[in-house]
Scaffold this motif. Structure first.
Motif, PDB file in Angstrom:
ATOM      1  N   ILE B 281      84.268  19.652  75.805  1.00 55.11           N
ATOM      2  CA  ILE B 281      84.249  20.602  76.922  1.00 55.11           C
ATOM      3  C   ILE B 281      85.015  21.874  76.547  1.00 55.11           C
ATOM      4  O   ILE B 281      84.560  22.995  76.772  1.00 55.11           O
ATOM      5  N   TYR B 282      86.159  21.675  75.930  1.00 56.02           N
ATOM      6  CA  TYR B 282      86.990  22.811  75.537  1.00 56.02           C
ATOM      7  C   TYR B 282      86.234  23.725  74.568  1.00 56.02           C
ATOM      8  O   TYR B 282      86.196  24.943  74.734  1.00 56.02           O
ATOM      9  N   MET B 283      85.599  23.118  73.575  1.00 60.97           N
ATOM     10  CA  MET B 283      84.871  23.909  72.581  1.00 60.97           C
ATOM     11  C   MET B 283      83.668  24.598  73.216  1.00 60.97           C
ATOM     12  O   MET B 283      83.334  25.734  72.873  1.00 60.97           O
ATOM     13  N   GLY B 284      83.020  23.911  74.148  1.00 66.04           N
ATOM     14  CA  GLY B 284      81.889  24.518  74.837  1.00 66.04           C
ATOM     15  C   GLY B 284      82.307  25.769  75.580  1.00 66.04           C
ATOM     16  O   GLY B 284      81.635  26.804  75.534  1.00 66.04           O
ATOM     17  N   ILE B 285      83.451  25.689  76.251  1.00 66.80           N
ATOM     18  CA  ILE B 285      83.937  26.852  77.001  1.00 66.80           C
ATOM     19  C   ILE B 285      84.299  27.984  76.036  1.00 66.80           C
ATOM     20  O   ILE B 285      84.009  29.151  76.290  1.00 66.80           O
ATOM     21  N   GLN B 286      84.907  27.621  74.900  1.00 67.66           N
ATOM     22  CA  GLN B 286      85.214  28.639  73.892  1.00 67.66           C
ATOM     23  C   GLN B 286      83.939  29.315  73.388  1.00 67.66           C
ATOM     24  O   GLN B 286      83.912  30.512  73.158  1.00 67.66           O
ATOM     25  N   ALA B 287      82.892  28.509  73.205  1.00 66.20           N
ATOM     26  CA  ALA B 287      81.638  29.061  72.686  1.00 66.20           C
ATOM     27  C   ALA B 287      80.957  29.943  73.731  1.00 66.20           C
ATOM     28  O   ALA B 287      80.347  30.949  73.401  1.00 66.20           O
ATOM     29  N   LEU B 288      81.080  29.541  74.991  1.00 67.23           N
ATOM     30  CA  LEU B 288      80.499  30.359  76.059  1.00 67.23           C
ATOM     31  C   LEU B 288      81.201  31.709  76.150  1.00 67.23           C
ATOM     32  O   LEU B 288      80.612  32.695  76.562  1.00 67.23           O
ATOM     33  N   MET B 340      80.830  25.568  84.885  1.00 62.66           N
ATOM     34  CA  MET B 340      81.065  24.409  85.736  1.00 62.66           C
ATOM     35  C   MET B 340      80.008  23.332  85.521  1.00 62.66           C
ATOM     36  O   MET B 340      80.317  22.151  85.397  1.00 62.66           O
ATOM     37  N   VAL B 341      78.741  23.782  85.505  1.00 66.74           N
ATOM     38  CA  VAL B 341      77.646  22.829  85.328  1.00 66.74           C
ATOM     39  C   VAL B 341      77.789  22.123  83.987  1.00 66.74           C
ATOM     40  O   VAL B 341      77.660  20.900  83.879  1.00 66.74           O
ATOM     41  N   PHE B 342      78.115  22.905  82.950  1.00 67.23           N
ATOM     42  CA  PHE B 342      78.291  22.314  81.627  1.00 67.23           C
ATOM     43  C   PHE B 342      79.385  21.248  81.650  1.00 67.23           C
ATOM     44  O   PHE B 342      79.189  20.125  81.177  1.00 67.23           O
ATOM     45  N   ALA B 343      80.541  21.609  82.236  1.00 69.47           N
ATOM     46  CA  ALA B 343      81.662  20.660  82.268  1.00 69.47           C
ATOM     47  C   ALA B 343      81.273  19.411  83.059  1.00 69.47           C
ATOM     48  O   ALA B 343      81.549  18.286  82.641  1.00 69.47           O
ATOM     49  N   MET B 347      81.033  15.566  81.615  1.00 68.95           N
ATOM     50  CA  MET B 347      81.850  14.499  82.198  1.00 68.95           C
ATOM     51  C   MET B 347      80.967  13.313  82.593  1.00 68.95           C
ATOM     52  O   MET B 347      81.300  12.166  82.338  1.00 68.95           O
ATOM     53  N   LEU B 348      79.829  13.630  83.219  1.00 69.53           N
ATOM     54  CA  LEU B 348      78.956  12.557  83.689  1.00 69.53           C
ATOM     55  C   LEU B 348      78.322  11.817  82.513  1.00 69.53           C
ATOM     56  O   LEU B 348      78.284  10.596  82.480  1.00 69.53           O
ATOM     57  N   LEU B 349      77.833  12.600  81.530  1.00 69.30           N
ATOM     58  CA  LEU B 349      77.139  11.997  80.399  1.00 69.30           C
ATOM     59  C   LEU B 349      78.034  11.036  79.631  1.00 69.30           C
ATOM     60  O   LEU B 349      77.603   9.983  79.200  1.00 69.30           O
ATOM     61  N   SER B 350      79.278  11.457  79.462  1.00 65.60           N
ATOM     62  CA  SER B 350      80.120  10.681  78.559  1.00 65.60           C
ATOM     63  C   SER B 350      81.049   9.742  79.315  1.00 65.60           C
ATOM     64  O   SER B 350      82.031   9.285  78.782  1.00 65.60           O
TER      65      SER B 350
END
Lengths: 308, 357
Positions: B281-288, B340-343, B347-350
């Motif tokens: 999640i952290y890396m995804g936010i950094q990439a966004l 938000m949707v990504f996070a 969370m749900l997937l994993s």
């Protein structure tokens, strides 16, 4: 991962470094793991990434000692003569010295401010029951979630209305404000782990709440303060976005990160590669040296800091 | 008077205090004053009141929270809330008058091909950057923790020099993203950059590229730098997580004859799953975000064309270059929504049961 877990992580991390430090021990022969080829390949990849991670930085440092003309002809040469002309050029003519000073001044205000205000809020949230405690905690914790970029346009005009745009005080306040969520979150978790009996003893001895905080609890929270202090120091020193949006009017007040980005653009016109590389070296070598001296604390501080 | 109060306080039946006792109406200004005075200057009459302790505590709480909360409210919360409001207006940002236009900005976003191009690039980074970064981070961390030859009394050990690797890999994490952008812009330089220099030296001159000026390669070049920046961080993070796994679990796996890949997938990965998930999640936010490197490194901040334009850079240009502040904040709201949707999806997937050890 919760805050307590990340705090645990900080405490367990020191052990992990030890497995690696055993290179001098004798390896019993013939006990290699399965997959020898894979092993060689994997190890080669580890070495390759050392070159990848450090190579560009070393290349910049080597080139900072070379003549601009020579750099253009051959990106890989060694310095033929050690001249520090590039450094003096970068320091005074490209204003890197001034920019570094600006960064230092802003940080001198924002870092202590962040630590003090963050600890104060965290201490009250962690150790006092009062109506609204939970709301305030969530207010701070929620601030970690949203991107600064969303707030930047209104923030620009808030700063403008307060007359804080393009001022150092304004930047300090913005740095403090945007460091508060995580600092408070982290320190709240930390203060909760401290034994309450010490604070009670101080109260019985007649110490006021304020005195208990400054003379008893804050010193006890030193490990947490160091972790979050390193996190905030690097975050604020390396901050690029806030100064770009809030501090781009006066060139002489630009911060180091802005100055380097600017230098990179102007270098394109003037072809003064030497000064650019020298400027980059000035900006990164001190940080790298400090990191290598305190690498364990820095790694712990940043990783404990990032896992929210 | 003071004596009376103390007598009252000593009574064990005082659990439900009678309100007005010990606080004559005339004393209220005194209490109000005491709230704003440091303890040492508190009037004696207030100090001797049995409710003084509560006042002292609340005074402390309020004063300690005051400055942090005021700063936080002015510079973080209020801009954040204003953003939602401005996103519904046609504000230019230059003048103070603007009109409420409802959802017009959002409707305009739907038709804005530049916005969609930026969103496409951002989403591409959002998917690719965590895969590459976390994958390599896990691989390196496993090598450093468990990749070594077995030593006498140890079921598992890191490779030689693991400590050294960890120190060097972390370099990019401590230097500024502004420096990284400038350094890599120089690395990618088609003429003086070492990347093409290496290719030419290796006799692969035909592979030399115009890395940041070729629309087909530019986004990949940005992606690489993004991963380069963060891999060391994840190596250290995952190493710490792996290091806290008890050794006897590895011993048991070894006794059962598990190979190293099996050990990794069946033992290590499930046990550090929490950390991986957070890291993802952290890396995804950094990439966004990816604002600084695109802003510094690429041609025309997002070019050539729109090949490296990411949504934050698009927002910044709209807000500060062309004076469409209202429109820009609408972009910001959409970006927040995507985050938000990504996070939430991650969370749900994993989601799985936490393993305690």
């Amino acid at each position: 991962m919760s805050a307590t877990q990340s705090a645990e992580l900080t405490h367990t991390a020191p052990q992990t470094g030890e497995h690696g430090g055993t290179a001098h021990e004798k390896v019993p022969k013939g006990q290699g793991t399965e997959g020898g080829v894979l092993n060689v390949f994997s190890n080669a990849f580890l070495v390759l990434w050392v070159v990848m991670a450090a190579g560009p930085l070393v290349w910049v440092m080597v080139n900072s000692l070379r003549d601009s003309g020579a750099i253009e002809g051959d990106p890989f040469g060694w310095p033929t003569s050690l001249s520090f002309e590039n450094f003096t050029n970068a320091w005074s003519e490209a204003n890197i010295g001034q920019y570094a000073l600006n960064s230092a001044i802003v940080l001198a205000g924002s870092l202590p401010g962040t630590m003090l205000l963050g600890s104060m809020a965290a201490y009250v949230i962690a150790r006092y029951a009062f109506p609204g405690n939970r709301v305030i905690y969530l207010l701070f914790a929620g601030g970690m979630m949203f991107p600064i970029i969303l707030a930047v346009v209104p923030l620009f005009f808030v700063m403008d209305n307060f007359g804080l745009l393009d001022t150092r005080q304004g930047l300090m306040l913005a740095y403090i404000a945007y460091s508060l969520p995580f600092t408070t979150f982290f320190m709240t978790a930390f203060f909760r782990t401290l034994p309450g009996s010490v604070a009670e003893a101080a109260t019985i001895d007649g110490a006021s709440h304020t005195r208990t905080f400054f003379q008893i609890m804050l010193p006890m929270a030193k490990p947490g303060l160091i972790s979050i202090g390193i996190f905030n120091f690097l975050g604020q020193w390396n901050q690029f976005f806030l100064p770009l949006a809030l501090n781009s009017e006066h060139e002489d007040r630009a911060l180091l990160t802005q100055g380097l980005a600017e230098l990179s653009v102007s270098q394109g016109y003037e072809g003064d590669w030497g000064a650019l590389f020298a400027g980059l070296s000035i900006a990164m070598v001190p940080i790298l040296v400090v990191y290598m001296v305190f690498q364990r604390q820095v790694q712990q501080g940043l990783t404990a800091g990032a896992v929210k | 008077m003071a004596n009376d109060v103390r007598t009252v306080e000593r009574k064990p039946t005082d659990t439900a205090p009678r309100k007005e006792e010990g606080t004559p109406l005339g004393d209220y200004p005194l209490y109000a004053a005491a709230f704003f005075l440091p303890p040492r200057l508190t009037p004696e009459r207030v100090k001797n009141n049995r409710r003084y302790r509560a006042l002292d505590t609340y005074r402390f709480i309020c004063w300690f929270l005051l400055i942090p909360l005021v700063i936080y409210a002015i510079f973080v919360i209020s801009p954040f809330l204003q953003a939602f409001y401005y996103s519904l207006t046609d504000w230019t940002g230059y003048s103070s008058d603007f009109a409420f236009v409802g959802l017009d900005n959002y409707a305009r976003l739907l038709d804005d091909s530049t916005f969609w191009a930026s969103m496409r690039n951002s989403l591409l980074l959002l998917v690719a950057a965590p895969v590459v970064t976390l994958g390599l981070g896990l691989f390196f961390a496993f090598m450093l923790q468990a990749g070594g030859r077995h030593k006498k009394n140890e079921a598992i050990s890191g490779v030689r020099g693991a400590k050294f690797y960890k120190v060097v890999y972390f370099f990019p994490q401590v230097i500024s993203v502004a420096i990284i952008g400038v350094v890599w812009a120089a690395m990618y330089d088609p003429i003086t950059g070492p990347l093409n220099g290496i290719l030419r030296a290796a006799g692969l001159g035909s592979l030399a590229q115009n890395w940041l000026a070729d629309p087909k390669l530019a986004l990949g070049s940005v992606l690489f730098v993004l991963c380069w920046m963060f891999i060391g961080f994840y190596v250290v993070l995952f190493s710490a997580a792996m290091g806290s796994i008890p050794k006897d679990i590895y011993e048991a796996a070894l006794l059962d004859g598990a190979s190293r890949p099996t050990t990794f997938f069946r033992v290590t990965l499930p046990l550090i799953w929490d950390t991986v998930q957070t890291g993802w999640i952290y890396m995804g936010i950094q990439a966004l975000d990816a604002f600084a490197i695109v802003h510094i490194m690429t041609i025309n901040k997002g070019g050539p064309g729109q090949s490296t334009l990411v949504t934050p850079v698009f927002l910044y240009k709209k807000a500060f270059d062309v004076g469409q502040a209202g429109y820009a904040t609408a972009v910001g709201v959409v970006l927040l929504l995507v985050t938000m949707v990504f996070a939430a999806i991650m969370m749900l997937l994993s989601r799985r049961e936490r393993i305690e050890y």
